[in-house]
Design a protein around this motif. Structure first.
Motif, PDB file in Angstrom:
ATOM      1  N   GLU A 181       0.829  -1.212   0.000  1.00 29.33           N
ATOM      2  CA  GLU A 181       0.000   0.000   0.000  1.00 29.33           C
ATOM      3  C   GLU A 181       0.861   1.258   0.000  1.00 29.33           C
ATOM      4  OE1 GLU A 181      -2.370  -0.628   3.443  1.00 29.33           O
ATOM      5  OE2 GLU A 181      -3.580  -2.218   2.515  1.00 29.33           O
ATOM      6  N   THR A 182       2.000   1.214   0.686  1.00 26.50           N
ATOM      7  CA  THR A 182       2.901   2.364   0.703  1.00 26.50           C
ATOM      8  C   THR A 182       3.543   2.570  -0.657  1.00 26.50           C
ATOM      9  OG1 THR A 182       3.330   2.023   3.064  1.00 26.50           O
ATOM     10  CG2 THR A 182       4.898   3.392   1.855  1.00 26.50           C
ATOM     11  N   PHE A 183       3.923   1.474  -1.307  1.00 26.84           N
ATOM     12  CA  PHE A 183       4.421   1.577  -2.682  1.00 26.84           C
ATOM     13  C   PHE A 183       3.377   2.248  -3.572  1.00 26.84           C
ATOM     14  CE2 PHE A 183       7.679  -1.849  -1.984  1.00 26.84           C
ATOM     15  CZ  PHE A 183       8.751  -1.181  -2.557  1.00 26.84           C
ATOM     16  N   GLU A 184       2.148   1.791  -3.459  1.00 28.66           N
ATOM     17  CA  GLU A 184       1.081   2.332  -4.301  1.00 28.66           C
ATOM     18  C   GLU A 184       0.844   3.809  -4.000  1.00 28.66           C
ATOM     19  OE1 GLU A 184      -3.517   1.290  -5.636  1.00 28.66           O
ATOM     20  OE2 GLU A 184      -2.575   0.218  -3.976  1.00 28.66           O
ATOM     21  N   ALA A 185       0.818   4.172  -2.716  1.00 24.94           N
ATOM     22  CA  ALA A 185       0.571   5.560  -2.339  1.00 24.94           C
ATOM     23  C   ALA A 185       1.680   6.483  -2.842  1.00 24.94           C
ATOM     24  CB  ALA A 185       0.440   5.664  -0.819  1.00 24.94           C
ATOM     25  N   ARG A 186       2.903   5.992  -2.826  1.00 21.42           N
ATOM     26  CA  ARG A 186       4.035   6.806  -3.300  1.00 21.42           C
ATOM     27  C   ARG A 186       4.151   6.794  -4.826  1.00 21.42           C
ATOM     28  NH1 ARG A 186       9.425   5.538   0.355  1.00 21.42           N
ATOM     29  NH2 ARG A 186       8.515   5.813   2.454  1.00 21.42           N
ATOM     30  N   GLY A 187       3.497   5.838  -5.470  1.00 19.79           N
ATOM     31  CA  GLY A 187       3.665   5.691  -6.909  1.00 19.79           C
ATOM     32  C   GLY A 187       5.072   5.282  -7.274  1.00 19.79           C
ATOM     33  N   THR A 188       5.631   4.338  -6.518  1.00 17.46           N
ATOM     34  CA  THR A 188       7.035   3.990  -6.680  1.00 17.46           C
ATOM     35  C   THR A 188       7.203   2.474  -6.777  1.00 17.46           C
ATOM     36  OG1 THR A 188       9.248   4.429  -5.788  1.00 17.46           O
ATOM     37  CG2 THR A 188       7.534   3.886  -4.190  1.00 17.46           C
ATOM     38  N   PHE A 189       8.449   1.996  -6.808  1.00 19.06           N
ATOM     39  CA  PHE A 189       8.732   0.578  -7.024  1.00 19.06           C
ATOM     40  C   PHE A 189      10.204   0.334  -6.708  1.00 19.06           C
ATOM     41  CE2 PHE A 189       8.921   3.133 -10.833  1.00 19.06           C
ATOM     42  CZ  PHE A 189      10.212   2.927 -11.286  1.00 19.06           C
ATOM     43  N   GLN A 190      10.588  -0.937  -6.633  1.00 21.66           N
ATOM     44  CA  GLN A 190      11.990  -1.290  -6.388  1.00 21.66           C
ATOM     45  C   GLN A 190      12.873  -0.720  -7.496  1.00 21.66           C
ATOM     46  OE1 GLN A 190      12.802  -5.503  -5.894  1.00 21.66           O
ATOM     47  NE2 GLN A 190      14.990  -5.234  -6.280  1.00 21.66           N
ATOM     48  N   GLY A 191      13.927  -0.009  -7.085  1.00 22.50           N
ATOM     49  CA  GLY A 191      14.877   0.553  -8.042  1.00 22.50           C
ATOM     50  C   GLY A 191      14.511   1.927  -8.552  1.00 22.50           C
ATOM     51  N   ALA A 192      13.408   2.513  -8.076  1.00 23.00           N
ATOM     52  CA  ALA A 192      12.980   3.826  -8.576  1.00 23.00           C
ATOM     53  C   ALA A 192      14.033   4.899  -8.328  1.00 23.00           C
ATOM     54  CB  ALA A 192      11.659   4.233  -7.932  1.00 23.00           C
ATOM     55  N   ARG A 193      14.836   4.717  -7.274  1.00 21.73           N
ATOM     56  CA  ARG A 193      15.883   5.697  -6.959  1.00 21.73           C
ATOM     57  C   ARG A 193      17.281   5.063  -7.021  1.00 21.73           C
ATOM     58  NH1 ARG A 193      15.732   7.963  -1.803  1.00 21.73           N
ATOM     59  NH2 ARG A 193      14.317   6.402  -0.931  1.00 21.73           N
ATOM     60  N   CYS A 194      17.404   4.010  -7.813  1.00 20.19           N
ATOM     61  CA  CYS A 194      18.722   3.384  -8.002  1.00 20.19           C
ATOM     62  C   CYS A 194      19.451   4.128  -9.115  1.00 20.19           C
ATOM     63  CB  CYS A 194      18.559   1.903  -8.343  1.00 20.19           C
ATOM     64  SG  CYS A 194      20.124   1.017  -8.507  1.00 20.19           S
ATOM     65  N   ASP A 195      19.958   5.300  -8.795  1.00 18.56           N
ATOM     66  CA  ASP A 195      20.542   6.196  -9.800  1.00 18.56           C
ATOM     67  C   ASP A 195      21.969   6.612  -9.439  1.00 18.56           C
ATOM     68  OD1 ASP A 195      20.004   7.691  -7.564  1.00 18.56           O
ATOM     69  OD2 ASP A 195      18.757   9.193  -8.581  1.00 18.56           O
ATOM     70  N   TYR A 196      22.679   5.721  -8.751  1.00 16.96           N
ATOM     71  CA  TYR A 196      23.983   6.084  -8.188  1.00 16.96           C
ATOM     72  C   TYR A 196      25.109   5.157  -8.655  1.00 16.96           C
ATOM     73  CZ  TYR A 196      22.059   2.428  -5.244  1.00 16.96           C
ATOM     74  OH  TYR A 196      21.476   1.268  -4.816  1.00 16.96           O
ATOM     75  N   LEU A 197      24.822   4.197  -9.547  1.00 18.71           N
ATOM     76  CA  LEU A 197      25.833   3.238  -9.985  1.00 18.71           C
ATOM     77  C   LEU A 197      26.437   3.653 -11.322  1.00 18.71           C
ATOM     78  CD1 LEU A 197      23.898  -0.063  -9.158  1.00 18.71           C
ATOM     79  CD2 LEU A 197      25.652   1.050  -7.766  1.00 18.71           C
ATOM     80  N   ASN A 198      27.644   3.152 -11.602  1.00 16.76           N
ATOM     81  CA  ASN A 198      28.311   3.336 -12.897  1.00 16.76           C
ATOM     82  C   ASN A 198      28.460   4.812 -13.292  1.00 16.76           C
ATOM     83  OD1 ASN A 198      28.515   0.491 -13.484  1.00 16.76           O
ATOM     84  ND2 ASN A 198      26.315   0.528 -13.827  1.00 16.76           N
ATOM     85  N   GLY A 199      28.725   5.638 -12.295  1.00 16.85           N
ATOM     86  CA  GLY A 199      28.940   7.063 -12.587  1.00 16.85           C
ATOM     87  C   GLY A 199      27.737   7.735 -13.218  1.00 16.85           C
ATOM     88  N   ALA A 200      26.543   7.338 -12.784  1.00 17.19           N
ATOM     89  CA  ALA A 200      25.301   7.795 -13.425  1.00 17.19           C
ATOM     90  C   ALA A 200      25.161   9.313 -13.433  1.00 17.19           C
ATOM     91  CB  ALA A 200      24.097   7.183 -12.724  1.00 17.19           C
ATOM     92  N   LEU A 201      25.780   9.985 -12.478  1.00 18.85           N
ATOM     93  CA  LEU A 201      25.640  11.436 -12.375  1.00 18.85           C
ATOM     94  C   LEU A 201      26.188  12.161 -13.604  1.00 18.85           C
ATOM     95  CD1 LEU A 201      24.638  13.608 -10.377  1.00 18.85           C
ATOM     96  CD2 LEU A 201      26.984  13.746  -9.511  1.00 18.85           C
ATOM     97  N   ILE A 202      27.105  11.515 -14.309  1.00 15.79           N
ATOM     98  CA  ILE A 202      27.776  12.187 -15.431  1.00 15.79           C
ATOM     99  C   ILE A 202      27.265  11.704 -16.788  1.00 15.79           C
ATOM    100  CG2 ILE A 202      29.719  10.611 -15.842  1.00 15.79           C
ATOM    101  CD1 ILE A 202      31.529  13.122 -15.735  1.00 15.79           C
ATOM    102  N   ASP A 203      26.193  10.910 -16.778  1.00 16.17           N
ATOM    103  CA  ASP A 203      25.665  10.338 -18.024  1.00 16.17           C
ATOM    104  C   ASP A 203      25.443  11.382 -19.104  1.00 16.17           C
ATOM    105  OD1 ASP A 203      25.765   7.708 -17.475  1.00 16.17           O
ATOM    106  OD2 ASP A 203      23.645   7.426 -17.084  1.00 16.17           O
ATOM    107  N   ASP A 204      24.787  12.476 -18.759  1.00 14.43           N
ATOM    108  CA  ASP A 204      24.459  13.492 -19.780  1.00 14.43           C
ATOM    109  C   ASP A 204      25.715  14.108 -20.385  1.00 14.43           C
ATOM    110  OD1 ASP A 204      21.799  13.060 -19.393  1.00 14.43           O
ATOM    111  OD2 ASP A 204      21.521  14.705 -17.969  1.00 14.43           O
ATOM    112  N   LEU A 205      26.730  14.344 -19.531  1.00 17.08           N
ATOM    113  CA  LEU A 205      27.970  14.923 -20.032  1.00 17.08           C
ATOM    114  C   LEU A 205      28.696  13.945 -20.952  1.00 17.08           C
ATOM    115  CD1 LEU A 205      29.352  16.647 -16.813  1.00 17.08           C
ATOM    116  CD2 LEU A 205      28.292  17.751 -18.785  1.00 17.08           C
TER     117      LEU A 205
END
Length: 319
Positions: A292-316
């Motif tokens: 129910e908390t997942f549904e209320a947040r509109g989220t899922f496993q890995g929704a904020r997994c944005d920190y691996l493989n130097g992801a911060l510099i992807d656009d550059l």
């Protein structure tokens, strides 16, 4: 219900094309270096005398007898035909190598056993024991996973609960296990005394960075007679609320690599001598609250997994 996380039962069914169940095996004379003085005495502050093996059959039964009895039960109840032998209690690589080879041979002798799961400590992963597992896997075409009791990435908390191993031991063990082609499963407790929500999130990040294959989450239960029970009765710490636990689980899963399989969201304690377990709430109601908390947040496993493989510099990197 939406698949908010990568659950274990679905994974097994897809992998084997049919339902598969774990058969717990309780070894007689189970040992742990955190009990016998090799590392410490008394064990972890939360661990009871059964070595977390209360759901297993009595160790008065042989390995072969435990496998046969459990297999018959699961076949009758769930109509399944394939099984994973699960060496569950205490530290299952903490025995002479010759004995370890005998144990894993007996545990996987039944033709319906398709895999072996070995539960142990991260400081007890020795190359010779991995060699034995490699030989067995090749001989019997078995899938092997090694379950490591990490509990938390907060090394201050590891010391406070008398785990007797460091975070570094876990970081050392996981790549060596995966290099053999085995799966790794991390056992994690999200509400240990001293840990907060950030510890839960950082633990998820470390598991993702190490490419752990599976995670088993456990809500902390307190058994009479343990050091943790004495601390709880004396008021040395306050248990977090059920709402906070649910929030930590969702926070944990949001930052966890979506590839990682979730074996469990909440634990069960032994029937006898429990002082605290799951806020006197059934495990399935807690699981429902998580969904129910997942549904209320509109989220899922890995929704904020944005920190691996130097992801911060992807656009550059694309420029």
């Amino acid at each position: 219900m939406e698949p908010y996380y990568n659950d274990y039962a679905t994974f097994l069914k897809h992998f084997y094309d049919e339902p598969v169940y774990k058969i717990p095996v309780n070894l007689a004379h189970g040992a742990c270096p955190n009990r016998d003085g090799r590392v410490s005495t008394g064990g972890c502050t939360f661990c009871d005398a059964s070595g977390s093996g209360f759901q297993a059959l009595s160790d008065d039964l042989s390995i072969t007898e435990q496998i046969a009895e459990n297999k018959a039960f699961y076949k009758r109840r769930f109509k399944c035909n394939k099984f994973i032998a699960y060496l569950q209690t205490f530290s299952n690589t903490y025995m002479p190598l010759s004995r370890f080879k005998q144990v894993i041979d007996l545990a996987t002798a039944d033709a319906d056993i398709v895999g072996l799961s070995v539960s142990t400590r991260p400081d007890l992963v020795h190359p010779a024991y991995l060699d034995a597992l490699s030989d067995l896997a090749a001989e019997r075409n078995l899938d092997i996973d090694v379950e490591l009791g990490l509990q938390t990435a907060n090394y201050h908390t590891l010391a406070a609960v008398n785990r007797g191993h460091s975070l570094a031991s876990f970081v050392d063990a996981v790549p060596r296990i995966r290099a053999r082609g085995f799966s790794t499963c991390a056992h994690v407790i999200l509400n240990l005394p001293g840990d907060d929500g950030m510890d839960a999130v950082e633990t998820a990040r470390i598991l993702s960075a190490l490419h752990v294959d599976m995670v088993k989450l456990h809500s902390l239960y307190i058994v009479a007679g343990t050091r943790l029970a004495r601390q709880y009765v004396l008021g040395d710490f306050d248990m977090i609320s059920l709402d906070e636990y649910v929030s930590r689980v969702v926070d944990f899963l949001e930052v966890l690599d979506p590839r990682i399989v979730i074996q469990r969201l909440v634990g069960k304690g032994p029937q006898d001598d429990l002082i605290f377990c799951n806020w006197d709430t059934s495990w399935w109601k807690i699981k429902d609250a998580i969904n129910e908390t997942f549904e209320a947040r509109g989220t899922f496993q890995g929704a904020r997994c944005d920190y691996l493989n130097g992801a911060l510099i992807d656009d550059l990197a694309r420029q």
